[in-house]
Every structure is written in structure tokens, then in C-alpha cells.
Motif scaffolding. Structure first.
Motif, mmCIF file in Angstrom:
data_model
loop_
_atom_site.group_PDB
_atom_site.id
_atom_site.type_symbol
_atom_site.label_atom_id
_atom_site.label_comp_id
_atom_site.label_asym_id
_atom_site.label_seq_id
_atom_site.Cartn_x
_atom_site.Cartn_y
_atom_site.Cartn_z
ATOM 1 N N ASP A 43 -2.038 7.983 -21.178
ATOM 2 C CA ASP A 43 -1.173 6.927 -21.705
ATOM 3 C C ASP A 43 -1.274 5.750 -20.738
ATOM 4 O O ASP A 43 -0.874 5.838 -19.580
ATOM 5 N N ILE A 44 -1.822 4.656 -21.205
ATOM 6 C CA ILE A 44 -2.068 3.496 -20.350
ATOM 7 C C ILE A 44 -0.788 2.984 -19.693
ATOM 8 O O ILE A 44 -0.816 2.492 -18.560
ATOM 9 N N LEU A 45 0.339 3.120 -20.363
ATOM 10 C CA LEU A 45 1.596 2.637 -19.794
ATOM 11 C C LEU A 45 2.042 3.520 -18.627
ATOM 12 O O LEU A 45 2.530 3.020 -17.613
ATOM 13 N N VAL A 46 1.854 4.809 -18.747
ATOM 14 C CA VAL A 46 2.145 5.732 -17.645
ATOM 15 C C VAL A 46 1.200 5.450 -16.487
ATOM 16 O O VAL A 46 1.614 5.354 -15.330
ATOM 17 N N SER A 47 -0.062 5.290 -16.794
ATOM 18 C CA SER A 47 -1.078 4.994 -15.779
ATOM 19 C C SER A 47 -0.768 3.699 -15.042
ATOM 20 O O SER A 47 -0.936 3.607 -13.827
ATOM 21 N N ARG A 48 -0.293 2.711 -15.765
ATOM 22 C CA ARG A 48 0.063 1.423 -15.166
ATOM 23 C C ARG A 48 1.133 1.599 -14.089
ATOM 24 O O ARG A 48 1.015 1.055 -12.989
ATOM 25 N N ILE A 49 2.164 2.343 -14.415
ATOM 26 C CA ILE A 49 3.245 2.556 -13.450
ATOM 27 C C ILE A 49 2.753 3.365 -12.256
ATOM 28 O O ILE A 49 3.089 3.058 -11.106
ATOM 29 N N LEU A 50 1.959 4.375 -12.513
ATOM 30 C CA LEU A 50 1.429 5.180 -11.411
ATOM 31 C C LEU A 50 0.578 4.337 -10.464
ATOM 32 O O LEU A 50 0.731 4.442 -9.239
ATOM 33 N N ASN A 51 -0.290 3.528 -10.987
ATOM 34 C CA ASN A 51 -1.147 2.711 -10.130
ATOM 35 C C ASN A 51 -0.369 1.655 -9.364
ATOM 36 O O ASN A 51 -0.620 1.423 -8.177
ATOM 37 N N TRP A 52 0.581 1.022 -10.017
ATOM 38 C CA TRP A 52 1.417 0.017 -9.360
ATOM 39 C C TRP A 52 2.261 0.673 -8.268
ATOM 40 O O TRP A 52 2.309 0.185 -7.145
ATOM 41 N N GLY A 53 2.874 1.809 -8.604
ATOM 42 C CA GLY A 53 3.697 2.510 -7.628
ATOM 43 C C GLY A 53 2.896 3.019 -6.439
ATOM 44 O O GLY A 53 3.348 2.956 -5.292
ATOM 45 N N GLU A 54 1.694 3.522 -6.692
ATOM 46 C CA GLU A 54 0.848 4.017 -5.602
ATOM 47 C C GLU A 54 0.421 2.873 -4.687
ATOM 48 O O GLU A 54 0.378 3.033 -3.463
ATOM 49 N N THR A 55 0.145 1.725 -5.253
ATOM 50 C CA THR A 55 -0.231 0.566 -4.440
ATOM 51 C C THR A 55 0.913 0.160 -3.523
ATOM 52 O O THR A 55 0.724 -0.031 -2.309
ATOM 53 N N ILE A 56 2.095 0.029 -4.079
ATOM 54 C CA ILE A 56 3.261 -0.351 -3.279
ATOM 55 C C ILE A 56 3.533 0.695 -2.205
ATOM 56 O O ILE A 56 3.783 0.365 -1.043
ATOM 57 N N ALA A 57 3.464 1.954 -2.579
ATOM 58 C CA ALA A 57 3.731 3.029 -1.629
ATOM 59 C C ALA A 57 2.684 3.078 -0.516
ATOM 60 O O ALA A 57 3.009 3.369 0.641
ATOM 61 N N THR A 58 1.443 2.806 -0.840
ATOM 62 C CA THR A 58 0.386 2.792 0.174
ATOM 63 C C THR A 58 0.607 1.651 1.160
ATOM 64 O O THR A 58 0.432 1.825 2.378
ATOM 65 N N LEU A 59 1.012 0.502 0.664
ATOM 66 C CA LEU A 59 1.317 -0.621 1.552
ATOM 67 C C LEU A 59 2.476 -0.279 2.487
ATOM 68 O O LEU A 59 2.430 -0.599 3.680
ATOM 69 N N THR A 60 3.500 0.371 1.975
ATOM 70 C CA THR A 60 4.640 0.727 2.824
ATOM 71 C C THR A 60 4.260 1.815 3.823
ATOM 72 O O THR A 60 4.634 1.744 4.995
ATOM 73 N N LYS A 61 3.505 2.793 3.372
ATOM 74 C CA LYS A 61 3.077 3.884 4.260
ATOM 75 C C LYS A 61 2.316 3.346 5.468
ATOM 76 O O LYS A 61 2.463 3.841 6.582
ATOM 77 N N ASN A 62 1.506 2.331 5.239
ATOM 78 C CA ASN A 62 0.666 1.773 6.293
ATOM 79 C C ASN A 62 1.314 0.608 7.040
ATOM 80 O O ASN A 62 0.651 -0.089 7.805
ATOM 81 N N GLY A 63 2.607 0.425 6.825
ATOM 82 C CA GLY A 63 3.354 -0.586 7.575
ATOM 83 C C GLY A 63 3.059 -2.019 7.188
ATOM 84 O O GLY A 63 3.384 -2.942 7.934
ATOM 85 N N LEU A 64 2.459 -2.231 6.032
ATOM 86 C CA LEU A 64 2.140 -3.580 5.585
ATOM 87 C C LEU A 64 3.247 -4.192 4.734
ATOM 88 O O LEU A 64 3.207 -5.385 4.428
ATOM 89 N N LEU A 65 4.203 -3.377 4.366
ATOM 90 C CA LEU A 65 5.345 -3.805 3.574
ATOM 91 C C LEU A 65 6.526 -2.941 3.988
ATOM 92 O O LEU A 65 6.398 -1.724 4.110
ATOM 93 N N ASP A 66 7.654 -3.573 4.225
ATOM 94 C CA ASP A 66 8.832 -2.863 4.700
ATOM 95 C C ASP A 66 9.367 -1.895 3.636
ATOM 96 O O ASP A 66 9.706 -2.300 2.524
ATOM 97 N N ALA A 67 9.422 -0.619 3.990
ATOM 98 C CA ALA A 67 9.862 0.421 3.048
ATOM 99 C C ALA A 67 11.312 0.223 2.628
ATOM 100 O O ALA A 67 11.652 0.422 1.458
ATOM 101 N N ASP A 68 12.180 -0.159 3.559
ATOM 102 C CA ASP A 68 13.589 -0.356 3.202
ATOM 103 C C ASP A 68 13.746 -1.468 2.169
ATOM 104 O O ASP A 68 14.556 -1.361 1.254
ATOM 105 N N LEU A 69 12.953 -2.521 2.317
ATOM 106 C CA LEU A 69 12.993 -3.616 1.351
ATOM 107 C C LEU A 69 12.555 -3.124 -0.031
ATOM 108 O O LEU A 69 13.204 -3.400 -1.041
#
Length: 111
Positions: A43-69
Motif C-alpha cells: 500500500d503506497i500510503l503505508v509505504s509513504r509513512i514508513l519511509n518518511w518516519g524512517e528518514t526522520i528517525a535516522t536523522l534523530t538517531k545520528n544526532g542530526l535532528l533533535d529527538a525531543d523536538l
């Protein structure tokens, strides 16, 4: 601690989400007839959320984006609860436990 760079990146991520049709995807996964147990990455809509969420989470994991924010901005655990089962099925199908692991880890920080 979040700074102006985090804020600028957050706005860019919001714009990217809008461009990719994230609103439509969120409406679909929050609909009463959506069943997380039968959700699929096909389902492309499910895939969209997964990819967007994984991108944001990867940025936070690597300290490039504040997790609390991010956790103040998004209900990550709620989104994961709706699309996470599809990610788990994909992991099992391909034997790759790392698929969407950052999204799940960030969601678990919010619980």
C-alpha cells in the motif's frame, strides 16, 4: 537541545511530507476502516509513512535532528502503531530485522 538548524530541518521535513502526499497517507491510516494487522508495504500510503518516519528517525538517531523536538512535533508512536505491523511483516518476509528499525526505536522512546 534543539536549535535553529533543527527547526529549519523540521520545516523542510514537513514540506517534504506535504510534497509526497503525507496528509493523504495519514488520513488513510487513521481511517476507521484501516486495519494495522492487515496493512502492507504494498500500500503506497503505508509505504509513504514508513519511509518518511524512517528518514526522520535516522536523522534523530545520528544526532542530526533533535529527538525531543521531533517527539514534541509528531506522534511517532501513534504512527508506528498503525504502520509498524506492515514493517514487521516485511522484515520477516525478507529476513532483514533492520528494516524500519530507526522508526520503531524512535516510537518506543515516546511510549
Amino acid at each position: 537541545m534543539a536549535d535553529r538548524e533543527d527547526a529549519a530541518l523540521l520545516v523542510q521535513l514537513a514540506q517534504w511530507g506535504s510534497t509526497m502526499g503525507l496528509e493523504e497517507a495519514q488520513q488513510a491510516v487513521w481511517a476507521e476502516d484501516f486495519d494495522p494487522r492487515t496493512a502492507s508495504v504494498e500500500d503506497i500510503l503505508v509505504s509513504r509513512i514508513l519511509n518518511w518516519g524512517e528518514t526522520i528517525a535516522t536523522l534523530t538517531k545520528n544526532g542530526l535532528l533533535d529527538a525531543d523536538l521531533v517527539l514534541d512535533w509528531l506522534w511517532v508512536s501513534g504512527l508506528w502503531s498503525r504502520v509498524g505491523p506492515a514493517a514487521v511483516k516485511l522484515r520477516e518476509k525478507h529476513g532483514v530485522p533492520e528494516l524500519y528499525e530507526n522508526f520503531e526505536a524512535l516510537a518506543n522512546k515516546q511510549v
